[in-house]
Design a protein around this motif. Structure first.
Motif, short mmCIF file in Angstrom:
data_model
loop_
_atom_site.label_atom_id
_atom_site.label_comp_id
_atom_site.label_asym_id
_atom_site.label_seq_id
_atom_site.Cartn_x
_atom_site.Cartn_y
_atom_site.Cartn_z
N LEU A 1 -3.72 16.78 -7.81
CA LEU A 1 -4.44 15.54 -8.07
C LEU A 1 -5.88 15.59 -7.58
CD1 LEU A 1 -1.78 12.77 -7.63
CD2 LEU A 1 -2.99 13.44 -9.69
N PRO B 1 -4.68 7.68 -5.37
CA PRO B 1 -3.90 8.90 -5.66
C PRO B 1 -4.72 10.17 -5.44
CG PRO B 1 -3.85 7.36 -7.53
CD PRO B 1 -4.88 6.86 -6.58
N PHE B 2 -6.03 10.03 -5.32
CA PHE B 2 -6.87 11.23 -5.26
C PHE B 2 -7.54 11.41 -3.91
CE2 PHE B 2 -6.59 9.47 -9.49
CZ PHE B 2 -6.08 10.55 -10.19
N LYS C 1 -0.46 19.18 -16.67
CA LYS C 1 -1.37 19.74 -15.69
C LYS C 1 -0.60 20.53 -14.64
CE LYS C 1 -5.03 16.36 -16.25
NZ LYS C 1 -5.74 15.22 -15.65
N ALA D 1 0.84 -1.20 0.00
CA ALA D 1 0.00 0.00 0.00
C ALA D 1 0.87 1.25 0.00
CB ALA D 1 -0.93 0.00 1.20
N TYR E 1 2.32 1.69 -7.71
CA TYR E 1 1.79 0.54 -6.97
C TYR E 1 1.89 -0.70 -7.84
CZ TYR E 1 0.15 3.96 -3.64
OH TYR E 1 0.11 4.96 -2.72
N ARG F 1 -4.57 -0.79 -12.10
CA ARG F 1 -5.77 -1.61 -12.07
C ARG F 1 -5.42 -3.10 -12.19
NH1 ARG F 1 -8.95 -4.51 -11.26
NH2 ARG F 1 -11.11 -4.82 -11.89
N TYR G 1 -2.86 8.86 -13.81
CA TYR G 1 -3.38 9.07 -12.46
C TYR G 1 -2.23 9.29 -11.48
CZ TYR G 1 -7.21 6.81 -14.93
OH TYR G 1 -8.17 6.47 -15.85
N ALA G 2 -1.09 9.63 -12.02
CA ALA G 2 0.10 10.02 -11.28
C ALA G 2 0.80 8.89 -10.53
CB ALA G 2 -0.19 11.16 -10.32
N LYS G 3 0.03 8.05 -9.84
CA LYS G 3 0.71 7.10 -8.97
C LYS G 3 0.39 5.64 -9.23
CE LYS G 3 0.69 10.34 -5.09
NZ LYS G 3 0.05 10.56 -3.80
N SER H 1 -0.61 16.74 -2.33
CA SER H 1 0.71 16.21 -1.99
C SER H 1 1.80 17.23 -2.25
CB SER H 1 0.97 14.91 -2.74
OG SER H 1 0.66 15.07 -4.09
N HIS I 1 -11.25 9.21 -9.82
CA HIS I 1 -10.95 9.37 -11.24
C HIS I 1 -11.05 8.05 -12.00
CE1 HIS I 1 -9.57 13.24 -9.98
NE2 HIS I 1 -9.00 13.55 -11.13
N GLY I 2 -11.23 6.95 -11.26
CA GLY I 2 -11.44 5.68 -11.94
C GLY I 2 -10.18 4.96 -12.39
N CYS I 3 -9.09 5.11 -11.67
CA CYS I 3 -7.86 4.44 -12.09
C CYS I 3 -7.88 2.96 -11.73
CB CYS I 3 -6.64 5.10 -11.46
SG CYS I 3 -6.56 4.97 -9.66
N ALA J 1 -0.50 18.17 -10.74
CA ALA J 1 -1.07 16.87 -11.13
C ALA J 1 -0.23 16.20 -12.20
CB ALA J 1 -2.50 17.04 -11.63
N HIS J 2 0.34 16.98 -13.07
CA HIS J 2 1.20 16.42 -14.10
C HIS J 2 2.25 17.47 -14.42
CE1 HIS J 2 2.61 14.83 -17.90
NE2 HIS J 2 2.03 13.69 -17.58
N PRO J 3 3.52 17.07 -14.46
CA PRO J 3 4.58 18.08 -14.60
C PRO J 3 4.51 18.85 -15.91
CG PRO J 3 5.47 15.85 -14.72
CD PRO J 3 4.04 15.72 -14.30
N VAL K 1 -3.84 3.78 -0.97
CA VAL K 1 -3.25 3.84 -2.30
C VAL K 1 -3.94 4.84 -3.23
CG1 VAL K 1 -2.45 1.45 -2.22
CG2 VAL K 1 -4.64 1.96 -3.28
N GLY L 1 6.23 8.32 -13.41
CA GLY L 1 6.11 9.77 -13.52
C GLY L 1 5.11 10.18 -14.58
N PRO M 1 -7.88 0.80 -17.30
CA PRO M 1 -7.60 2.23 -17.25
C PRO M 1 -6.14 2.53 -16.91
CG PRO M 1 -9.12 1.57 -15.49
CD PRO M 1 -8.99 0.42 -16.41
N CYS M 2 -5.56 1.75 -16.05
CA CYS M 2 -4.23 2.11 -15.53
C CYS M 2 -3.53 0.83 -15.14
CB CYS M 2 -4.42 2.99 -14.30
SG CYS M 2 -2.90 3.40 -13.42
#
Ligand SMILES: Cc1cc2nc3c(=O)[nH]c(=O)nc-3n(C[C@H](O)[C@H](O)[C@H](O)COP(=O)(O)OP(=O)(O)OC[C@H]3O[C@@H](n4cnc5c(N)ncnc54)[C@H](O)[C@@H]3O)c2cc1C
Ligand code: SF4
Ligand code: SF4
Ligand code: FES
Lengths: 312, 179, 657
Positions: free
Chosen positions: C531, C595-596, C526, A301, B99, B64, B93-95, C511, C623-625, C521-523, C593, B89, B60-61
């Protein structure tokens, strides 16, 4: 020095009399000297039901989780049990302030299922006691010297945390033991695949491993979520494989190696060989060992920017 | 959440095809929508030819991707599994991919414990602009798996009636060497 | 049982040349659950779409699979198409048989096999499709801007001009930020006050802007469109309504303390306005130093105030208000490098910071614009400027470049020479970073026309020698040591995030990077968003910036806010996570976990009064990731549109073939 049993009783009495805890979860004698049974002591006058012996195999963290939310409990915990409790704290299944840990330094517990192969008839067993590095079994007509390798719960031979890393009081001292190396798994990958195919073909999907595991606390296990389709109920080699590999992954960073799953498995599947490998990889990759720190973030996590991964 | 009540109960795998001598590697691809799937689309619009052996599932990512999807791929007899996401990077969704990196790097190693060689599972980063990288990775993986041959499956099919398992007599536990 | 229709597109010859589309349609017809399958030249054309709609009607289809190009291209087209025929738009799946198949393969048999497989997978997924909806989320069309520097001011003005109410919260007694401290600004050298003060006044008089100075954000809850924000208005001790800003009070207050605005070089009173152009022009009583608070007799200001505005017993006021969006513009602070003691800062009086130099140059500063040495108030003849003090230095914890030091150092050297032609300045630098419009020219002018002596190299030691300050260093271009006897040394110290940046980030649920600058959110794509939806960044709180970049970003943030507010309501994403609360074990991994920060553990009222916890997804934030879903062992959280069951059935689809 008082025996561990007396020390446990004294501590339990103190805790119950002061009202610090509502119950002390510990071990009491079982049906034979090789077996213990979990006991719940709620009144100070009952503390004599508690005892300690090499038969105290169960991981009582299981009951700590079940008691969560019902006030503070005290629990007798070996190294592995205490680590289980730490993971439960990490995963919000209980709170540190709700458990009082009576830690016991442990030099290994007996798997009663291994007595017969070692030549001891559990039925006539009178007593079982530690004796310089091994155990002495009083079988009525004779005393038998038992080596640890022969009768201990297998996981105990690999144990590297005999002393609870987390406790409120500690009974006993670290035993001078060296963890063994598990060499069950063949080196050759094809042989490994065959090995597991063979092992899992024995699985009867009784789910005893899951039921006994303190870390398997899902309300409904993925195996029971049939409409999702992770794995079917069919008792077949590939489906069993899916069950065990998934369970291993679900316990990555959670399994503390208490070996209860392996002990209760009726098919003698070396579940811990799988779990130990997984734990080893988690440690190698992320420098993380389950249940060593109740404040640590669960290993999957979180992440680090410099985690190992594919080439950019 | 609504779920259709259809229950999948089969354990059929694709392994049977090997016997016919027409074996072609079958590879499961699981790609994140924003980078890798787009990268594979780009390989398409740029007509970068590559072998037809990968079947792509879009998610999506990479975050997922449940490691169990990969296990399920092997259970179902895919000869290889390829998971692809955005470079660190760059995750939409950035992160998510951080994971994913933990989960899937661990999985790579764990598969070896299960006897599935690293060569059969590839976890990689492909950006939306790396169509060529995608095509190359498919080429490379297909060839690699062709050399390895068909995946032998994960478990022995056992008769439905399980024989009662007797405890084997043993005095020395399997594989233990006291140190 | 699902009734799936499969529509295989030729895409002219794009697909049909390499894929036997008829065979694909035939095979598709045999897949369990498929009740209709056909192929057509251009599925996305009007006749193609009509075909789909007709089939939905004639064959009572409840799900549709289109085998054609990438869903990234035409998914929206077919979603619209089937919704026109009365189906939920999310009941369509696409098999990408063009980009992923016909365009990249040549062997027709293999490509056709693959296309059939892709259709099988799409059908399997479609059979597990279920209707998805977007929910309307109301928006409170008021913005909160935190920080009243030039960034906050610009953002507030732009949002207000777009017609939305804005509250600007500033921690100090006046808005203005750092820029209010400067004399002139590079590269144009216009006077900072002349360009900033009008904006400050505009803010004060704008009907849509409420300025809360001497105030801080205490707590933030809610989410985009619906933030609840608790703001503490610190007791000013002066009634804002009654005060006319005449200033009698502070001219007579007997207490003198070092003035923060003057960077410690001048004094202020216990009741004060930080600088003459302050907005609002209402003093505050600094309780720590007021005599009355120190058990001494006083009350002078109260006696003198002609309007009776002094209110010693005023209390902090805490208000909770609703906002729809937040702009964070809290700026930076200077690295306090006196603690390290390097370069004599803090121990040698004539070693000062760039910011102090700004105040010395400023006509309304402590010396009324005369540049004099703090030690003896004599004008310096030789001044050494040192760039990159603490910046670009891992040892000092700032690996980054502070970005403006090169420029303000050049500005300082230039202005010094302009004011005092008989002075000589030296600039020690690592590299000259002058990458802005007119910046390079500005530095060249400083060197070529104003004779600043630029020395490339590091300063090793600065020490006092008599009444001089000796600077020792190395000229790395000439490869020789240099030693300069200076009258004054100005250090361009690193810019740092505000001390409480991490705290504020925690309150906002956003963050920060390893240095505590707020993370965008994005370098690249965005740079203004964070985020969490509805929160935007402006100015130097994100990373060191000069004024032009700050203002540009502030306007960017404002337009994001205006864009958000221009909608009647927000629509939640249809493909988001949701929790089966009854199964959730509340382990909190998903919370961790996400991100949002879209998930929280909530207390549920279980059976017979017992309460238990479960995760809950905030539809406005998700956001549905699906990162949470893959981490949940019990499948208690799932992602609509990409459920576990759907992905697994795609994998299974091929095995069953
Ligand atoms: C010595 C020096 C000289 C410079 N000269 C120039 C120049 O000539 N030209 C140029 O283009 N740039 C120059 N700069 C850069 C310029 O200072 C910045 O670009 C600009 O100040 C950034 O504006 P800002 O609004 O983001 O931050 P700031 O100016 O720092 O304003 C932030 C505001 O937010 C307030 N605040 C902080 N935290 C909170 C909180 N938690 N709650 C409420 N309010 C809060 C602060 O009190 C402050 O008023 C110079 C910088 C330095 C150090
Ligand atoms: S998996 Fe087995 S060894 Fe690990 S914690 Fe659970 S019961 Fe103990
Ligand atoms: S899907 Fe992604 S954004 Fe949504 S709750 Fe899960 S982790 Fe957060
Ligand atoms: S969106 Fe591609 S990895 Fe997250």
């Amino acid at each position: 020095m008082n025996s561990p049993t007396e020390q446990i009783r004294t501590e339990a009495r103190r805790l119950l009399e002061s009202g610090d805890v509502s119950v002390v979860i510990g071990y009491g004698p079982g049906s034979t000297p090789a077996r213990a049974t979990p006991v719940f002591v709620r009144r100070a006058e009952d503390v004599d039901r508690l005892f300690w012996s090499p038969a105290c195999a169960q991981n009582l963290a299981l009951y700590v989780r079940e008691q969560a939310g019902r006030g503070k409990v005290a629990v007798v915990a070996k190294g592995c049990d205490a680590r289980s409790i730490a993971t439960l704290i990490q995963e919000k299944q209980t709170r540190r302030e709700d458990v009082y840990i009576i830690g016991v330094a442990c030099s290994g517990v007996v798997d009663p299922g291994r007595l017969a192969p070692a030549g001891v008839d559990e039925g006539t067993l009178k007593s079982l006691a530690p004796e310089n590095g091994g155990l002495k079994a009083d079988c009525g007509d004779r005393d038998v010297r038992l080596e640890r390798e022969m009768v201990l719960k297998r996981a105990c031979l690999f144990c590297d945390t005999p002393v609870p890393p987390l406790s409120d009081t500690l009974i006993g001292e670290a035993p001078p033991l060296q963890p063994a190396t598990d060499q069950t798994l063949p080196e050759d990958l094809d042989a490994r695949r065959e090995f597991w195919a063979e092992q899992f073909s024995k699985c009867v999907r009784c789910y005893a491993c899951r039921q006994v595991c303190p870390a398997c606390y899902c309300k409904e296990c993925f195996t029971d979520r049939l409409p999702v389709g992770w794995v079917s109920k069919r008792i077949a080699g590939p489906e069993n494989w899916m069950y065990h590999t998934t369970r291993a992954f679900h316990l990555a960073g959670r399994c503390v190696g208490c070996g209860e799953c392996e002990r209760v498995c009726p098919a003698d599947i070396p579940i811990q060989t799988l779990m130990r490998r997984m734990a080893g990889e988690v440690d190698a990759l992320f420098g993380y060992r389950a249940g060593m720190d109740p404040d640590a973030e669960p290993v999957l996590a979180t992440y680090r920017d410099d985690d190992e991964g594919p080439a950019e | 959440m609504a779920e259709t009540p259809e229950v999948f109960e089969g354990a059929e795998t694709m392994n049977g095809q090997a016997a016919e001598g027409t074996w072609e590697p079958k590879i499961l691809g699981i790609l994140c929508n924003w980078c890798s799937y787009a990268g594979a689309d780009l390989a398409g619009s740029a007509r970068l030819q590559h072998p037809p052996n990968v079947r792509i599932v879009r998610v999506p990512c990479s975050g997922r991707v449940d490691p169990q999807f990969v296990l399920k791929g092997f259970l179902r007899g895919f000869d290889g599994v390829l998971v692809s996401g955005c470079h660190p990077g760059d995750c939409h969704y950035a992160k998510g991919n951080y994971y994913a990196r933990r989960r899937l790097t661990l999985l790579t190693r764990f598969l070896e414990t299960m006897g599935i060689p690293r060569e059969r599972f590839q976890f990689q980063w492909v950006s939306a602009s790396e169509g060529a990288r995608w095509a190359e990775s498919v080429r490379e993986m297909t060839e690699r798996i062709r050399k390895l041959g068909p995946f032998q499956g994960v478990g022995r099919p056992v008769p439905l009636l399980i024989p009662v398992v007797a405890r084997q007599a043993e005095t020395q536990p399997v594989g233990v060497e006291a140190q | 049982m699902a009734r799936v229709g499969v529509f295989v597109c030729w895409c002219g010859s794009n697909i049909a040349r390499t894929v036997d589309v008829q065979r694909v349609a035939e095979e598709a017809g045999r897949i369990p659950g498929v009740v209709f399958a056909t192929d057509y030249k251009y599925m996305c054309s009007e006749p193609g779409q009509t075909m789909v709609r007709d089939a939905i009607r004639d064959h009572r289809l409840d799900r549709v699979v289109v085998a054609s190009c990438s869903p990234r291209l035409h998914e929206p087209t077919f979603q619209r198409c089937i919704s026109e025929a009365g189906l939920n738009p999310y009941m369509v799946e696409m098999a990408n048989i063009r980009e992923h198949c016909s365009w990249v393969h040549q062997d027709k048999d293999a490509a056709t096999e693959k296309a059939i497989d892709l259709v099988r997978m799409a059908v399997a997924k479609a059979r597990r499709d279920f209707p998805l909806f977007r929910n309307e989320i109301p928006i409170t069309k008021r913005a909160l801007v935190i920080g009243g520097g030039v960034a906050g001011i610009q953002a507030a003005l732009d949002i207000a001009d777009a017609g939305y109410p804005v509250t600007l919260v500033e921690r100090t007694p006046s808005i203005g930020g750092r820029m209010a401290q400067y004399d002139k600004t590079f590269p144009t050298l216009d006077c900072a006050a002349c360009i900033l003060t009008p904006k400050m006044v505009d803010c004060a008089s704008h009907p849509n802007i409420t300025i809360l100075t001497y105030a801080e954000v205490e707590e933030v809850t809610g989410f985009v469109g619906n933030f609840n924000i608790r703001i503490r208005k610190k007791a000013r001790g002066v009634d804002m309504e009654k005060c006319t800003g005449c200033g009698v009070c502070y001219s007579k207050c007997p207490v003198k303390v070092p003035n923060e605005f003057e960077e410690g070089m001048g004094e202020r009173r216990a009741i004060y306005v930080p600088f003459p152009q302050a907005v609002p022009n209402v003093p505050v009583i600094d309780r720590e130093h007021c005599r009355l608070n120190n058990d001494l007799k006083c009350g002078v200001c109260q006696k003198l105030c002609p309007t009776g505005a002094i209110a010693y017993d005023q209390q902090d006021e805490v208000v909770t208000e609703q906002f729809g969006a937040i702009v964070v513009a809290t700026g930076f602070r200077m690295w306090d490098h006196s603690q390290i003691g390097e370069y004599g800062y803090g121990s040698i009086p004539d070693v000062i910071s760039g910011l102090q130099f700004e105040r010395l140059m400023n006509a309304s500063g402590p010396t009324e614009g005369k540049i004099v040495r703090p030690s003896d108030h004599r004008p310096p003849k030789t001044v050494v400027f040192v760039a990159c003090v603490g910046s670009r230095s891992e040892n000092h914890g700032h690996e980054y470049c502070s970005k403006v030091c090169c420029m303000y150092t050049a500005k300082h050297a230039l202005l010094l020479k302009e004011k005092y032609p008989d002075t000589q300045s030296y600039v020690f630098y690592m590299d000259i970073r002058a990458n802005g419009k007119g910046y390079e020219e500005f530095v060249r002018r400083t060197i070529e026309e104003y004779g600043a002596n630029y020395i490339r190299g590091r300063v090793s030691r600065i020490y006092r020698h008599g009444d001089k300050v000796v600077v020792k260093g190395a000229d790395t271009l000439l490869g020789r040591p240099v030693e300069i006897e200076a009258d004054m040394v100005v250090l361009a110290t690193a810019m740092e995030p505000q001390e409480d940046a991490k705290d504020l980030a925690r309150k906002l649920g956003i963050s920060t990077d390893q240095h505590n600058w707020f993370s965008e959110a994005h370098p690249k794509l965005k740079p203004v968003e964070v985020l969490s939806s509805g929160i935007f960044l402006a100015g130097a709180c994100q990373y060191p910036k000069d004024i032009p970049d700050t203002v540009a970003q502030a306007s960017g943030a404002a337009s994001k806010v205006a864009g958000l507010f221009s909608k009647p309501h927000l629509l939640s994403e249809p493909m988001i996570a949701s929790v089966r609360e009854e199964d959730c074990a509340a382990c909190g991994q998903c919370v961790q976990v996400c991100p949002f920060s879209a998930i929280e553990l909530v207390e549920l009222n279980g059976k017979n009064g017992a309460s238990r916890r479960a995760a809950r997804v905030n539809e406005g934030l998700c956001h549905g990731c699906g990162t949470c879903v893959a981490g949940c062992r019990g499948s208690c959280i799932d992602l609509r549109g990409f459920t576990n069951a759907q992905v697994l059935s795609e994998i299974d689809a091929l095995a069953l073939a």
